[in-house]
Enzyme design. Structure first.
Site, short mmCIF file in Angstrom:
data_model
loop_
_atom_site.label_atom_id
_atom_site.label_comp_id
_atom_site.label_asym_id
_atom_site.label_seq_id
_atom_site.Cartn_x
_atom_site.Cartn_y
_atom_site.Cartn_z
N CYS A 147 6.32 -7.51 6.90
CA CYS A 147 7.49 -7.10 7.67
C CYS A 147 7.96 -8.29 8.50
O CYS A 147 7.14 -9.06 8.99
CB CYS A 147 7.11 -5.94 8.60
SG CYS A 147 8.52 -5.18 9.43
N GLU A 186 0.81 -1.21 0.00
CA GLU A 186 0.00 0.00 0.00
C GLU A 186 0.85 1.27 0.00
O GLU A 186 1.94 1.30 0.57
CB GLU A 186 -0.92 0.00 1.23
CG GLU A 186 -1.98 -1.09 1.12
CD GLU A 186 -2.95 -1.12 2.27
OE1 GLU A 186 -4.15 -1.31 2.02
OE2 GLU A 186 -2.55 -0.97 3.43
N CYS A 232 -0.96 5.62 10.11
CA CYS A 232 0.26 4.91 10.50
C CYS A 232 -0.05 3.57 11.12
O CYS A 232 -0.87 3.48 12.03
CB CYS A 232 1.01 5.68 11.59
SG CYS A 232 1.48 7.30 11.14
N CYS A 292 6.32 -5.69 15.77
CA CYS A 292 5.97 -4.69 16.78
C CYS A 292 4.52 -4.92 17.17
O CYS A 292 3.66 -5.09 16.31
CB CYS A 292 6.20 -3.29 16.24
SG CYS A 292 7.89 -3.04 15.68
N CYS A 343 1.51 -2.77 15.71
CA CYS A 343 1.50 -2.47 14.27
C CYS A 343 0.76 -3.55 13.49
O CYS A 343 1.05 -4.74 13.62
CB CYS A 343 2.94 -2.34 13.77
SG CYS A 343 3.05 -2.11 11.99
N CYS A 370 3.44 8.41 1.48
CA CYS A 370 3.98 7.41 2.39
C CYS A 370 4.12 6.11 1.60
O CYS A 370 3.12 5.55 1.13
CB CYS A 370 3.02 7.25 3.57
SG CYS A 370 3.53 5.96 4.70
N GLY A 376 6.79 -2.34 6.06
CA GLY A 376 8.15 -2.86 5.99
C GLY A 376 9.19 -2.05 6.72
O GLY A 376 8.95 -0.91 7.12
N GLU A 377 10.34 -2.67 6.92
CA GLU A 377 11.48 -2.03 7.58
C GLU A 377 12.50 -1.68 6.50
O GLU A 377 13.20 -2.56 5.98
CB GLU A 377 12.07 -2.99 8.63
CG GLU A 377 13.40 -2.56 9.22
CD GLU A 377 13.46 -1.10 9.66
OE1 GLU A 377 12.67 -0.69 10.52
OE2 GLU A 377 14.30 -0.36 9.12
N1 SAH Z 1 9.22 -0.13 9.84
C1 SAH Z 1 9.50 1.25 9.98
C2 SAH Z 1 8.64 2.12 9.08
C3 SAH Z 1 7.19 1.78 8.96
S1 SAH Z 1 6.18 2.03 10.38
C4 SAH Z 1 9.39 1.67 11.43
O1 SAH Z 1 8.91 0.88 12.23
O2 SAH Z 1 9.81 2.77 11.74
C5 SAH Z 1 5.93 3.80 10.41
C6 SAH Z 1 5.58 4.37 11.79
O3 SAH Z 1 4.24 4.01 12.18
C7 SAH Z 1 6.48 3.85 12.88
O4 SAH Z 1 6.90 4.86 13.76
C8 SAH Z 1 5.59 2.88 13.58
O5 SAH Z 1 6.04 2.63 14.86
C9 SAH Z 1 4.26 3.59 13.53
N2 SAH Z 1 3.11 2.72 13.82
C10 SAH Z 1 3.01 1.40 13.61
N3 SAH Z 1 1.80 0.96 14.01
C11 SAH Z 1 1.12 2.03 14.47
C12 SAH Z 1 -0.20 2.21 14.96
N4 SAH Z 1 -1.05 1.21 15.04
N5 SAH Z 1 -0.58 3.46 15.34
C13 SAH Z 1 0.28 4.50 15.21
N6 SAH Z 1 1.52 4.39 14.71
C14 SAH Z 1 1.95 3.17 14.35
FE1 SF4 Z 2 7.52 -2.68 13.40
FE2 SF4 Z 2 7.71 -0.91 11.40
FE3 SF4 Z 2 7.60 -3.57 10.87
FE4 SF4 Z 2 5.42 -2.29 11.78
S1 SF4 Z 2 6.45 -1.94 9.82
S2 SF4 Z 2 6.23 -4.30 12.48
S3 SF4 Z 2 6.34 -0.77 13.16
S4 SF4 Z 2 9.24 -2.49 11.97
#
Ligand code: SAH
Ligand code: SF4
Length: 361
Positions: free
Chosen positions: A112, A92, A341, A116, A119, A105, A167-168
């Site tokens: 991923c 997406e 996010c 986390c 997420c 974005c 993704g990371e």
């Molecule tokens: N993987 C990378 C980039 C993608 S996530 C990272 O983790 O940084 C982008 C941002 O969205 C990150 O700061 C992540 O922690 C945040 N995020 C993930 N799940 C979320 C949620 N449910 N509500 C708000 N922010 C979230």
């Molecule tokens: Fe964690 Fe970013 Fe992967 Fe979501 S996309 S699981 S926040 S590393």
């Protein structure tokens, strides 16, 4: 012979390939201009290249963008596209219009590998890395939607890009790096490096290289001030704990007050949102040119957390602000279409999953 996609090839790769094809080296610049400045979709449109040259190109290459499998628009103007790639995998991309900018974005992986706990993407297993073509392709598709070709000099619908989708990005470094070099090339899409923000959950060994080679703005998903809690929220912390992560931030090349690191902090009710934690946060990052982005938690189906109350968020923000850090609270955008996010997940996976559960019921 299978043709290769010319989108996503670095300038260096094109130079080498054109030599092989017997094309003069100045053709690289011409082709680059057609692809990334004008956004053309076929070789016949490249009118300053004579027919035999165009034929060589079209025998060897395709010009391929991801296919828009689904487009959704939020009531707040945010748009989300589910993009399908040539092997039918999907990811997406989200566009967020604001008064002074338009932010795209983009995703770096399908799914991923990290998990986390807050997420949505983390609940989807990694399927694969996106190629540089697929990363650049997300920006090109969005530009097609806004008809933003040739590259405008002034106002743009897509002025900023954040790698904050699925993704990371630092686990797909090579492809992300090639894509960023294409996106920032002045003779093409011409996005400013500073207007590209790479968000990482903390892949410490790659942070310095990212700053040195790419020079993009860095965002760190911090979310907790103790290793104990961060281990739970961002399991990668077990490998690279907070101290090492912050040390890598201190060493990030070219940091200054004009070039600050963004610390992202998701606000989870009763989990990480106390005033004491806000105080600890400002102590931890002392000395790092930084701003702190407070992200109200965006819920998703089955998510185990709730968003902090507005009072808790403002009390937290106040502490951070008083310590001298900008502490913008990120306004959730596109929540109604699960575009905010952490809400992204391949729509197809969701549909397949819900189909399975309804079949099982
Ligand atoms: N993987 C990378 C980039 C993608 S996530 C990272 O983790 O940084 C982008 C941002 O969205 C990150 O700061 C992540 O922690 C945040 N995020 C993930 N799940 C979320 C949620 N449910 N509500 C708000 N922010 C979230
Ligand atoms: Fe964690 Fe970013 Fe992967 Fe979501 S996309 S699981 S926040 S590393």
């Amino acid at each position: 012979m299978t043709k290769i996609n010319i989108i996503g090839q670095s300038r260096e790769a094109l130079n080498a390939q054109f030599v092989e094809l017997g094309l003069p080296s100045f053709r690289v610049q011409q082709v680059w201009n057609w692809l990334y400045h004008h956004g053309v979709r076929n070789f016949d449109a490249m009118t300053n290249i004579a027919a035999p040259g165009r034929e060589i190109l079209s025998n060897f290459y395709t010009i391929e963008r991801p296919h828009v499998a689904q487009a959704q628009a939020s009531t707040d103007g945010t748009q989300k596209w589910l993009l399908r790639f040539s092997d039918n995998q999907e990811a997406e991309t989200v566009h967020i219009p604001e008064v002074d900018r338009g932010t795209l974005c983009i995703s770096s992986q399908v799914g991923c590998t990290l998990t986390c706990s807050f997420c949505h993407t983390g609940t989807q297993m990694l399927v694969r890395n996106l190629t540089s073509a697929e990363i650049v392709g997300q920006v090109m598709v969005a530009r097609d939607v806004f008809n933003e070709w040739p590259t405008p000099i002034g106002n743009r619908h897509i002025s900023n890009v954040v790698l904050m989708g699925m993704g990371e990005p630092l686990y797909n470094y090579e492809n992300v790096a090639t894509a960023i070099k294409i996106l920032t090339d002045e003779k093409g899409i011409n996005l400013s490096k500073r207007k590209i923000t790479l968000s990482t959950s903390g892949v410490v060994p790659m942070i310095e290289q990212c700053g040195r080679d790419l020079g993009v703005s860095l965002a760190i998903s911090l979310h907790a001030v103790t290793d104990e809690l961060r281990n739970e929220l961002v399991p990668l912390n077990r490998k690279y704990p907070i101290k090492e992560l912050l040390e890598a931030c201190r060493q990030y090349p070219n940091l200054s007050n004009a070039r600050r690191i963004t610390f992202e902090y998701v606000m989870l009710k009763g989990v990480n949102d106390s005033v004491a934690e806000a105080r600890k946060l400002v102590q931890l990052i002392k000395g790092i040119p930084a701003k702190i982005n407070l992200i109200p938690f965006n819920p998703w189906p089955g998510s185990p957390y709730e968003c902090s109350t507005p009072q808790a968020i403002s009390a937290f923000a106040e502490v951070v602000y008083r310590a001298g850090y900008a502490s913008p609270v990120r306004t959730p955008r596109g929540r109604d279409i699960l575009a905010a996010c952490g809400q992204l997940k391949s729509e197809s996976m969701r549909q397949r999953k819900s189909k399975c559960s309804s079949e099982a019921a």
